[in-house]
Every structure is written in structure tokens, then in C-alpha cells.
Scaffold this motif. Structure first.
Motif, PDB file in Angstrom:
ATOM      1  N   MET A   1      14.004   6.598 -14.250  1.00 10.53           N
ATOM      2  CA  MET A   1      12.641   6.904 -13.822  1.00 10.53           C
ATOM      3  C   MET A   1      12.118   5.847 -12.849  1.00 10.53           C
ATOM      4  N   GLN A   2      11.155   6.248 -12.065  1.00  9.13           N
ATOM      5  CA  GLN A   2      10.457   5.332 -11.166  1.00  9.13           C
ATOM      6  C   GLN A   2       9.207   4.834 -11.872  1.00  9.13           C
ATOM      7  N   ARG A   3       9.150   3.537 -12.095  1.00  6.45           N
ATOM      8  CA  ARG A   3       8.028   2.985 -12.867  1.00  6.45           C
ATOM      9  C   ARG A   3       6.753   2.866 -12.037  1.00  6.45           C
ATOM     10  N   GLU A   4       6.868   2.618 -10.749  1.00  4.48           N
ATOM     11  CA  GLU A   4       5.686   2.532  -9.899  1.00  4.48           C
ATOM     12  C   GLU A   4       5.184   3.940  -9.598  1.00  4.48           C
ATOM     13  N   GLN A   5       3.929   4.180  -9.858  1.00  5.72           N
ATOM     14  CA  GLN A   5       3.349   5.497  -9.595  1.00  5.72           C
ATOM     15  C   GLN A   5       1.874   5.360  -9.294  1.00  5.72           C
ATOM     16  N   THR A   6       1.339   6.353  -8.641  1.00  6.31           N
ATOM     17  CA  THR A   6      -0.085   6.380  -8.313  1.00  6.31           C
ATOM     18  C   THR A   6      -0.807   7.195  -9.372  1.00  6.31           C
ATOM     19  N   LEU A   7      -1.672   6.544 -10.126  1.00  3.11           N
ATOM     20  CA  LEU A   7      -2.441   7.214 -11.181  1.00  3.11           C
ATOM     21  C   LEU A   7      -3.834   7.538 -10.671  1.00  3.11           C
ATOM     22  N   ILE A   8      -4.301   8.734 -10.958  1.00  5.08           N
ATOM     23  CA  ILE A   8      -5.606   9.201 -10.495  1.00  5.08           C
ATOM     24  C   ILE A   8      -6.590   9.203 -11.665  1.00  5.08           C
ATOM     25  N   PRO A   9      -7.660   8.394 -11.621  1.00  2.71           N
ATOM     26  CA  PRO A   9      -8.689   8.457 -12.668  1.00  2.71           C
ATOM     27  C   PRO A   9      -9.339   9.833 -12.697  1.00  2.71           C
ATOM     28  N   VAL A  10      -9.645  10.317 -13.876  1.00  2.00           N
ATOM     29  CA  VAL A  10     -10.128  11.681 -14.025  1.00  2.00           C
ATOM     30  C   VAL A  10     -11.472  11.898 -13.344  1.00  2.00           C
ATOM     31  N   ASP A  11     -12.251  10.826 -13.132  1.00  2.59           N
ATOM     32  CA  ASP A  11     -13.567  10.974 -12.510  1.00  2.59           C
ATOM     33  C   ASP A  11     -13.568  10.618 -11.020  1.00  2.59           C
ATOM     34  N   MET A  12     -12.395  10.423 -10.426  1.00  3.49           N
ATOM     35  CA  MET A  12     -12.324  10.086  -8.996  1.00  3.49           C
ATOM     36  C   MET A  12     -12.733  11.280  -8.147  1.00  3.49           C
ATOM     37  N   ASP A  13     -13.497  11.026  -7.084  1.00  2.07           N
ATOM     38  CA  ASP A  13     -13.927  12.082  -6.177  1.00  2.07           C
ATOM     39  C   ASP A  13     -12.721  12.712  -5.492  1.00  2.07           C
ATOM     40  N   GLN A  14     -12.781  14.015  -5.293  1.00  3.54           N
ATOM     41  CA  GLN A  14     -11.640  14.741  -4.737  1.00  3.54           C
ATOM     42  C   GLN A  14     -11.279  14.270  -3.334  1.00  3.54           C
ATOM     43  N   GLU A  15     -12.251  13.786  -2.566  1.00  5.80           N
ATOM     44  CA  GLU A  15     -11.951  13.282  -1.233  1.00  5.80           C
ATOM     45  C   GLU A  15     -11.102  12.018  -1.309  1.00  5.80           C
ATOM     46  N   GLU A  16     -11.417  11.148  -2.270  1.00  5.50           N
ATOM     47  CA  GLU A  16     -10.620   9.945  -2.469  1.00  5.50           C
ATOM     48  C   GLU A  16      -9.225  10.299  -2.971  1.00  5.50           C
ATOM     49  N   VAL A  17      -9.131  11.326  -3.807  1.00  2.00           N
ATOM     50  CA  VAL A  17      -7.817  11.792  -4.275  1.00  2.00           C
ATOM     51  C   VAL A  17      -6.972  12.235  -3.085  1.00  2.00           C
ATOM     52  N   ALA A  18      -7.575  13.001  -2.182  1.00  2.00           N
ATOM     53  CA  ALA A  18      -6.845  13.478  -1.005  1.00  2.00           C
ATOM     54  C   ALA A  18      -6.363  12.317  -0.150  1.00  2.00           C
ATOM     55  N   LEU A  19      -7.189  11.289  -0.021  1.00  2.00           N
ATOM     56  CA  LEU A  19      -6.795  10.125   0.760  1.00  2.00           C
ATOM     57  C   LEU A  19      -5.610   9.408   0.128  1.00  2.00           C
ATOM     58  N   ARG A  20      -5.569   9.360  -1.205  1.00  2.00           N
ATOM     59  CA  ARG A  20      -4.440   8.731  -1.892  1.00  2.00           C
ATOM     60  C   ARG A  20      -3.147   9.513  -1.637  1.00  2.00           C
ATOM     61  N   PHE A  21      -3.244  10.837  -1.712  1.00  2.00           N
ATOM     62  CA  PHE A  21      -2.062  11.663  -1.444  1.00  2.00           C
ATOM     63  C   PHE A  21      -1.574  11.447  -0.016  1.00  2.00           C
ATOM     64  N   GLN A  22      -2.503  11.383   0.906  1.00  2.00           N
ATOM     65  CA  GLN A  22      -2.135  11.201   2.307  1.00  2.00           C
ATOM     66  C   GLN A  22      -1.543   9.813   2.542  1.00  2.00           C
ATOM     67  N   LYS A  23      -2.140   8.809   1.944  1.00  2.00           N
ATOM     68  CA  LYS A  23      -1.697   7.428   2.168  1.00  2.00           C
ATOM     69  C   LYS A  23      -0.306   7.177   1.620  1.00  2.00           C
ATOM     70  N   TYR A  24      -0.030   7.706   0.410  1.00  2.00           N
ATOM     71  CA  TYR A  24       1.231   7.404  -0.261  1.00  2.00           C
ATOM     72  C   TYR A  24       2.254   8.540  -0.182  1.00  2.00           C
ATOM     73  N   GLY A  25       1.932   9.618   0.540  1.00  2.00           N
ATOM     74  CA  GLY A  25       2.869  10.719   0.706  1.00  2.00           C
ATOM     75  C   GLY A  25       3.268  11.363  -0.605  1.00  2.00           C
ATOM     76  N   LEU A  26       2.278  11.664  -1.453  1.00  2.00           N
ATOM     77  CA  LEU A  26       2.555  12.178  -2.792  1.00  2.00           C
ATOM     78  C   LEU A  26       2.782  13.682  -2.782  1.00  2.00           C
ATOM     79  N   ILE A  27       3.615  14.152  -3.704  1.00  2.00           N
ATOM     80  CA  ILE A  27       3.783  15.578  -3.957  1.00  2.00           C
ATOM     81  C   ILE A  27       2.963  15.985  -5.177  1.00  2.00           C
ATOM     82  N   SER A  28       2.940  15.128  -6.173  1.00  2.00           N
ATOM     83  CA  SER A  28       2.086  15.329  -7.339  1.00  2.00           C
ATOM     84  C   SER A  28       1.732  13.953  -7.888  1.00  2.00           C
ATOM     85  N   ALA A  29       0.710  13.908  -8.714  1.00  2.00           N
ATOM     86  CA  ALA A  29       0.265  12.634  -9.286  1.00  2.00           C
ATOM     87  C   ALA A  29      -0.348  12.876 -10.652  1.00  2.00           C
TER      88      ALA A  29
END
Length: 468
Positions: A222-250
Motif C-alpha cells: 500500500m501507499q502510506r502517503e495519501q490526501t485526506l479530505i475533511p468532511v466539512d471542507m468546501d467543495q471548491e477546496e476539494v476540487a483544488l486538492r484533486f487538481q493539485k495532486y492529480g487524484l482519482i479518488s480520495a
């Protein structure tokens, strides 16, 4: 001939449903609606059945408002959750009003939690309660939990159906678990690894699981480093995280760090499109800017900004009134005033659009604000020098008055410099005050550029004695 093609499903199907740009053709939409209006539901379904759910959703959006409910009745068996999930919010809300609570509940249970929430959250409280009562207890609990989170947050956006395995399992255990449990979700790209407290400790891509020997421990691949999304994070900030780190799912975690859901990139594509569109529309004061939005809703969202602009225009008008005598003695000033204000306004809008976009994408922060301001000053000086030289020379030649050319050149230079400063300082200041800069910036920037344009031009003309 066209009427014959519309009357028979086989011939109508020969009519292409899409044009070269992959859009539904007007002829196809008209053919479907004609079948519905004549009570030929089977013929309408024969035409629509081959379409992708996203295209069926577009069909409803293209249909006239008065035709949508009859169309929904005729295509009821095709109007599944995957179609509603793709549908425009306003059109979907209109259709939901025509359905009984148990019908909405049945559709919602077919969807991922995030899509079901998108359907139910816009309903009134009474309608929501009726739909939730008609759902199975497990589905109702998931929807109620999602609705408890703030709007446009990760909690509303996330899916509850995911694959999570304990870190002490071997790869063979994971494969057996996936094959033996038919109730597991079928749409996932990675497997989340959790500890005994259900805290995510890593992720495994499906390709790793498939290519690794069965006896290898999950914790070893497994890959131990991962991007965790707080449940109360604004959806715009979530989108920026996906864009910044090239995520498929989080993974989405609650305040205690426990895994509660996941967000996938297909949801983020919609968010990026939605947020980008919102910023542009807010800059213009056009509200949601949706062509399916009710007329009165569009009116209410737009008129308040027009009233605000009326107030700021009065400020510029007052400044003009202070120089009424100067204008009366030299009519050419009245001819040239709109040029100074208009060019300054465009310069301010350019800078403001760049700044608002930079703030929205987290590219403009406290760390580089001063550098950004200095950059815009340099750009404004270059633009101002160029435009001032052009307008100054032109006015001097046309009016045969070198002093007037120098005055308008100086005023243009001043206003473009002020416009550049206002275009960056106004959005930054509003953002620091926790006010959305996309909503309010244009009103203040326009006021500054108009007022300063008139003040600089008329003031310099008076000081130069042009109207003496």
C-alpha cells in the motif's frame, strides 16, 4: 416526407439524433416531442432508448417547459437515477415536483449517495420528510447524515459506498473479499486500508492488487502517503486538492480522523465546471445565469446589482457636476470623457478577472500579494504609456490642441494605473474580509475607474485652463 419519418419509429430512428458536434439535433428533439403530444409513447421510447443517460437529460433541458412533464410520463421507465443525476438542477427540480414521494425515493435508492443528496436537498422540508419516510432505513440514514453537513461541503459530495480493508490482511484476502461479496460497490479505483479504529492508513490501486502475489501483506504494497479530505471542507477546496495532486479518488474523514466516505474525480469534474462558471457569472452580477432558471429568480438576482451599479454611477455623476462650468466652456471635454472612463474600466476589469481567478485557485495568497501588486503596477504603467501616447497624439491632431492632447494623455495614464491597483486591491481586500470577491468586486472597481477617470480628466483640464 418529414411528417412520414416522424410518424413511424423505424423511419424516425433513421433521422440522426446527433449533429457533427455530438449535440442532439432540433429535428430529433421535435420528433420525440411530437410523438408524446400525439400519445405515441412507445414510438417516443423507441427513439430515446438508445441514448446515453446524459443525452436523455439534455433532451429534457431542450424540451419546452410545458412539454417536460408529459415527456417524463411517456419516458418514465427510462427516467432513472443516472438520467436525473446528469440533469440541470432547475429542470430536475421541476420534474421532481411532478413525482410522488415514493417515486422520488425509488429513484434516489438507485443512485450513489452524493447524487441522491443532490436530488433531495433542493426540496422543501415537507417534501424531504415524505421522500425520506418512503426510503429503506439504511438509505434514509445515509441521506440524513449527508444532509446534516453544510451545503457544498465534502460531506454532501462524498459517496458512502467504498472498499476498505484492514491492514493485517494479505492480498489474497482482499481478492476473496471482493469476489464473494456481491453487495459491494462496483465503481472504485483504489482500495482504502484502515487500522482497527477505522482510520485510513494507506491506499492500494487495483492494478497493484491484481499484479501482486496472494501471500503478500497489504501493508507491504500500500501507499502510506495519501490526501485526506475533511468532511466539512468546501467543495471548491476539494476540487483544488484533486487538481493539485492529480487524484482519482480520495478518502473523506470525520473530525476524529475516521474514514466515512470517498470522493471520485467524476464528481470533481462537475464541481470545477460549476465553480468556474459561478465566478464568471458573479463578476457580471448575473446570478446563477442558467437559461432554465425561472424568470423571477433571474430578475431578483440581477436587479440588486443593477441598483448597486446605479448608486456607484451617481458618484461619478456627482464628480461630473463639480466641473459643470468647465464642460460648458469647452464642449470637447464632454466628447472625450467617456473614452477615459471606458478604457480605465476595461483595464480594471482585466486585472480584476485575473486576480479573482488567482484567488479562487489559491495562486494568490498572503505570501505573494505584494509581488502581485507590483506586477500589476508595471503592467498598468506599460499599458498606460502606450494608450496615453496614442490618445494624446490623436486628440492633439483631431482638435488641433496640443494642451488638450497632453491633458487626456495624463488622465488616461492616471486612470489606467488606478484601475490596475483597484483591480487587484479590491478583490484581495474583500477576500481578507471573508467576502466573496467574485460577487462584489466589479461594483467597486467600476466606481473607482469611472470616478477617477472623470476626476483626473476634468481636474487636469481645469488646472491647465483649457476652458478659460
Amino acid at each position: 416526407m418529414s411528417e412520414i419519418r416522424i410518424d413511424t419509429p423505424a423511419d424516425a430512428a433513421a433521422e440522426p439524433s446527433h449533429d457533427q458536434d455530438d449535440r442532439l439535433t432540433p429535428e430529433f428533439v421535435r420528433a420525440v416531442i411530437d410523438h408524446v403530444e400525439r400519445g405515441e409513447a412507445d414510438a417516443a421510447r423507441a427513439l430515446v432508448a438508445p441514448l446515453h443517460p446524459a443525452d436523455i437529460a439534455v433532451l429534457f433541458e431542450l424540451a419546452p417547459s410545458e412539454s417536460r412533464r408529459p415527456l417524463a410520463a411517456a419516458l418514465a421507465d427510462l427516467l432513472g437515477g443516472d438520467v436525473l443525476a446528469e440533469m440541470n438542477d432547475w429542470v430536475r427540480e421541476e420534474l421532481m415536483e411532478a413525482l410522488a414521494p415514493h417515486e422520488v425515493a425509488e429513484i434516489a435508492t438507485q443512485l450513489d449517495t452524493d447524487d441522491a443528496v443532490a436530488i433531495i436537498e433542493d426540496m422543501g422540508e415537507d417534501e424531504q420528510r415524505a421522500v425520506l419516510r418512503a426510503m429503506e432505513p439504511d438509505d434514509r440514514a445515509a441521506i440524513e447524515e449527508a444532509l446534516s453537513y453544510p451545503e457544498e461541503s465534502a460531506g454532501r459530495l462524498m459517496q458512502r459506498d467504498l472498499i476498505a480493508v484492514p491492514e493485517h490482511w494479505a492480498v489474497g484476502d482482499v481478492l476473496d473479499y471482493l469476489r464473494r461479496n456481491e453487495d459491494l460497490t462496483t465503481d472504485f479505483w483504489e482500495i482504502f486500508v484502515v487500522d482497527a479504529g477505522h482510520h485510513p492508513v494507506g491506499t492500494c490501486k487495483l492494478s497493484w492488487i491484481l499484479r501482486t502475489p496472494r501471500n503478500i501483506a497489504v501493508s507491504d504494497v500500500m501507499q502510506r502517503e495519501q490526501t485526506l479530505i475533511p468532511v466539512d471542507m468546501d467543495q471548491e477546496e476539494v476540487a483544488l486538492r484533486f487538481q493539485k495532486y492529480g487524484l482519482i479518488s480520495a478518502a473523506v474523514v470525520d473530525p476524529n480522523g475516521r474514514l466515512v466516505g470517498m470522493i471520485t474525480v467524476d464528481d470533481i469534474v462537475h464541481i470545477i465546471q460549476e465553480e468556474a462558471g459561478e465566478d464568471i457569472l458573479r463578476l457580471s452580477g448575473a446570478g446563477d445565469g442558467d437559461i432554465n432558471e425561472p424568470v423571477l429568480d433571474s430578475y431578483r438576482s440581477r436587479v440588486r446589482w443593477l441598483i448597486a451599479n446605479l448608486g456607484t454611477a451617481l458618484v461619478a455623476s456627482t464628480i461630473i457636476g463639480l466641473f459643470e462650468g468647465t464642460i460648458a466652456r469647452m464642449v470637447a471635454l464632454a466628447t472625450l470623457m467617456p473614452i477615459v472612463a471606458g478604457v480605465g474600466g476595461n483595464a480594471g476589469t482585466q486585472t480584476m478577472a485575473v486576480t479573482v481567478r488567482a484567488i479562487a485557485t489559491n495562486k494568490l495568497t498572503q505570501a505573494n500579494t505584494v509581488r502581485s501588486i507590483m506586477r500589476e503596477i508595471r503592467i498598468a504603467l506599460l499599458n498606460g504609456s502606450t494608450i496615453a501616447a496614442v490618445i494624446g497624439s490623436g486628440v492633439a491632431l483631431v482638435f488641433g490642441n496640443g494642451a488638450l492632447g497632453a491633458v487626456i494623455a495624463a488622465a488616461m495614464m492616471t486612470n489606467i494605473l488606478v484601475a490596475g491597483l483597484a483591480g487587484v486591491l479590491v478583490p484581495v481586500t474583500l477576500d481578507r474580509m471573508d467576502v466573496d470577491p467574485a460577487v462584489s468586486s466589479s461594483v467597486f472597481v467600476t466606481m473607482v475607474t469611472d470616478s477617477m477617470g472623470f476626476l483626473a480628466f476634468l481636474g487636469l483640464a481645469t488646472l491647465a485652463g483649457l476652458a478659460g
